[in-house]
Design an enzyme around this catalytic site. Structure first.
Site, PDB file in Angstrom:
ATOM      1  N   SER A  91     -13.457   1.414   3.458  1.00 59.37           N
ATOM      2  CA  SER A  91     -12.731   1.311   4.731  1.00 59.37           C
ATOM      3  C   SER A  91     -11.548   2.278   4.748  1.00 59.37           C
ATOM      4  O   SER A  91     -11.176   2.843   3.726  1.00 59.37           O
ATOM      5  CB  SER A  91     -12.241  -0.123   4.964  1.00 59.37           C
ATOM      6  OG  SER A  91     -11.132  -0.408   4.146  1.00 59.37           O
ATOM      7  N   TYR A 147       5.063  -2.415  -3.633  1.00 56.86           N
ATOM      8  CA  TYR A 147       4.049  -1.403  -3.317  1.00 56.86           C
ATOM      9  C   TYR A 147       4.670  -0.001  -3.330  1.00 56.86           C
ATOM     10  O   TYR A 147       4.110   0.935  -3.913  1.00 56.86           O
ATOM     11  CB  TYR A 147       3.441  -1.707  -1.946  1.00 56.86           C
ATOM     12  CG  TYR A 147       2.413  -0.711  -1.466  1.00 56.86           C
ATOM     13  CD1 TYR A 147       1.116  -0.707  -1.983  1.00 56.86           C
ATOM     14  CD2 TYR A 147       2.724   0.225  -0.478  1.00 56.86           C
ATOM     15  CE1 TYR A 147       0.166   0.200  -1.527  1.00 56.86           C
ATOM     16  CE2 TYR A 147       1.790   1.132  -0.012  1.00 56.86           C
ATOM     17  CZ  TYR A 147       0.505   1.112  -0.539  1.00 56.86           C
ATOM     18  OH  TYR A 147      -0.430   2.017  -0.096  1.00 56.86           O
ATOM     19  N   LYS A 205       3.888   3.175  -5.795  1.00 54.52           N
ATOM     20  CA  LYS A 205       3.538   4.515  -5.313  1.00 54.52           C
ATOM     21  C   LYS A 205       4.443   5.580  -5.941  1.00 54.52           C
ATOM     22  O   LYS A 205       4.019   6.706  -6.189  1.00 54.52           O
ATOM     23  CB  LYS A 205       3.592   4.552  -3.777  1.00 54.52           C
ATOM     24  CG  LYS A 205       2.515   3.683  -3.136  1.00 54.52           C
ATOM     25  CD  LYS A 205       1.127   4.227  -3.448  1.00 54.52           C
ATOM     26  CE  LYS A 205       0.007   3.325  -3.059  1.00 54.52           C
ATOM     27  NZ  LYS A 205      -1.312   3.920  -3.321  1.00 54.52           N
ATOM     28  N   THR A 239      -4.976   1.623   9.578  1.00 60.71           N
ATOM     29  CA  THR A 239      -6.057   1.113   8.726  1.00 60.71           C
ATOM     30  C   THR A 239      -5.985  -0.417   8.689  1.00 60.71           C
ATOM     31  O   THR A 239      -4.930  -0.993   8.950  1.00 60.71           O
ATOM     32  CB  THR A 239      -5.931   1.630   7.273  1.00 60.71           C
ATOM     33  OG1 THR A 239      -4.731   1.080   6.696  1.00 60.71           O
ATOM     34  CG2 THR A 239      -5.878   3.146   7.197  1.00 60.71           C
TER      35      THR A 239
END
Length: 320
Positions: free
Chosen positions: A50, A202, A206, A235
Site C-alpha cells: 500500500s 516515529y 526516522k 497514504t
C-alpha cells in the site's frame, strides 16, 4: 527551542513537502532519468502492498524489474501483487510475508532469502509504523523501534553480502520530514522512560535511519546508500496514525506516486548512482538532513555509541 524547531519545520513543510511543491520541483526533473529498463535486476521493497511502497513496486514492475514484495498482511499483499502484475504485464513479482517488528523473524527471513536467491540489486526499506501507544513485540522490544530501526538495520546488514555480489547495488530508505525536529538519541531507545508520544518516537526512528544510512555508507563503499523524504503523502498509514493532520492537510497532500518518485529515481536512475553515497534526498536532489539552528546534529562519538547499541541489540536477538 522546540517551538522554533516545530515552527521552522511546519513552514518548511508547507513550502517544500506538499503536492504543489512536488509539481513545482518536478519542472526541473530530467525525464530520461526514469526512461530505463530494469529487466534482469531485482528489487526488494518492504511494505509494498500500500501507499508509497506499492507505488514504488508498480513503477519498478513497469520497468521490467523483478520485484520482491515484503509485506506483513498476506491477503493485502496478494491483492496488490495481482494488481501490479495486471497493470505492468510483469509476472516476476513475488510476495514474502514478514513482520519487521519481529526481530528474530527478520534474521530468519534474510537468511532464507540469501539461500534461495543468488542476487539482489536494490533494497528499498519503505515499511514503517507509528504506534498510538507503547507496545512491545514478543521479544520485549518497543514495537516502533523494533520495526522502523532494528528490523531495518538487521534486514539491511544481513542482505549486504547478497547486495555486494550483485551489479550496481543500492539501498534506499524511505524516511520522513519529522526527523528534522529530532536529534539522535543514544539512550532510552525503547522509550521505556518518560511519556510515550508515538509521533515523536516515529520521528526519532526516522532520524536514526538517517544515521544508519550515513554509517553504513562509510563501512560499505561498494553499495550506494541513500535515504529520502517523500514529502507529505496521502497514504492509509498517515490517515490512521495522524487523522487530524490528514484531514486538515488533505487537499495539499501528495499522491503515493508523487511520494514514491524520489525513491524510484534513487533505485533505478544512472543520475542517482553518480551522487555521493549516504546522503538525504528530497524531490530528486540532495538536501540537508538538518534544519538551520535546530541543534539536531550529533557528534561522531554519539553516532558510534548508537550504532554499537544497535549492533548489540541485533546480535542479542539473532535467531539460532
Amino acid at each position: 527551542m522546540s517551538l522554533y524547531r516545530n515552527s521552522a519545520w511546519f513552514l518548511k513543510g508547507v513550502t517544500e513537502f506538499t503536492k504543489n511543491a512536488f509539481i513545482s520541483a518536478s519542472k526541473r526533473f530530467v525525464e530520461k532519468d526514469l526512461e530505463v529498463s530494469m529487466a534482469g535486476r531485482s528489487f526488494m521493497i518492504t511494505g509494498a502492498n500500500s501507499g508509497i511502497g506499492r507505488a514504488t513496486a508498480m513503477a519498478i514492475a513497469k520497468k521490467g524489474g523483478t520485484v520482491h514484495m515484503v509485506c506483513r498482511n498476506k491477503d493485502k499483499a496478494e491483492e496488490a501483487r495481482v494488481d501490479i502484475v495486471k497493470e505492468s504485464g510483469n509476472k516476476e513479482i513475488f510476495v514474502h510475508i514478514l513482520d519487521l517488528s519481529e526481530t528474530k523473524k527478520v534474521w530468519e527471513f534474510a537468511e532464507s532469502f540469501k539461500r534461495k536467491y543468488k542476487s539482489l540489486n536494490v533494497l528499498i526499506n519503505n515499511a514503517g509504523c507509528i504506534m498510538s501507544q507503547r507496545e512491545e513485540n514478543t521479544e520485549g522490544l518497543e514495537k516502533s523501534f523494533a520495526s522502523n530501526v532494528l528490523g531495518v538495520y538487521i534486514l539491511t546488514k544481513s542482505l549486504i553480502v547478497l547486495l555486494e555480489k550483485s551489479a550496481e547495488p543500492r539501498v534506499v530508505t524511505v524516511s520522513s520530514g519529522g526527523m528534522l525536529v529530532q536529534k539522535l538519541r543514544t539512550g532510552n531507545l525503547q522509550t521505556d522512560r518518560g511519556r510515550y508520544d508515538g509521533a515523536m518516537v516515529y520521528a526519532q526512528n526516522k532520524r536514526q535511519q538517517v544515521v544508519i544510512t550515513e554509517q553504513l555508507a562509510k563501512s560499505h563503499p561498494n553499495i550506494h546508500f541513500s535515504v529520502m523524504h517523500p514529502g507529505w503523502v496521502d497514504t492509509p498509514a498517515v490517515a490512521n496514525a495522524m487523522p487530524e493532520f490528514h484531514s486538515s492537510m488533505r487537499e495539499s497532500l501528495r499522491t503515493p506516486e508523487q511520494g514514491a518518485d524520489t525513491a524510484v529515481w534513487l533505485a533505478v536512475s544512472d543520475a542517482a548512482a553518480t551522487m555521493p553515497s549516504g546522503h538525504f534526498y528530497q524531490d530528486r536532489k540532495m538536501v540537508s538532513a538538518h534544519l538551520p539552528l535546530a541543534w539536531t546534529r550529533s557528534s561522531s562519538l554519539e553516532e558510534q555509541k548508537f550504532m554499537s547499541s544497535l549492533e548489540d541489540l541485533a546480535k542479542s536477538h539473532q535467531a539460532h
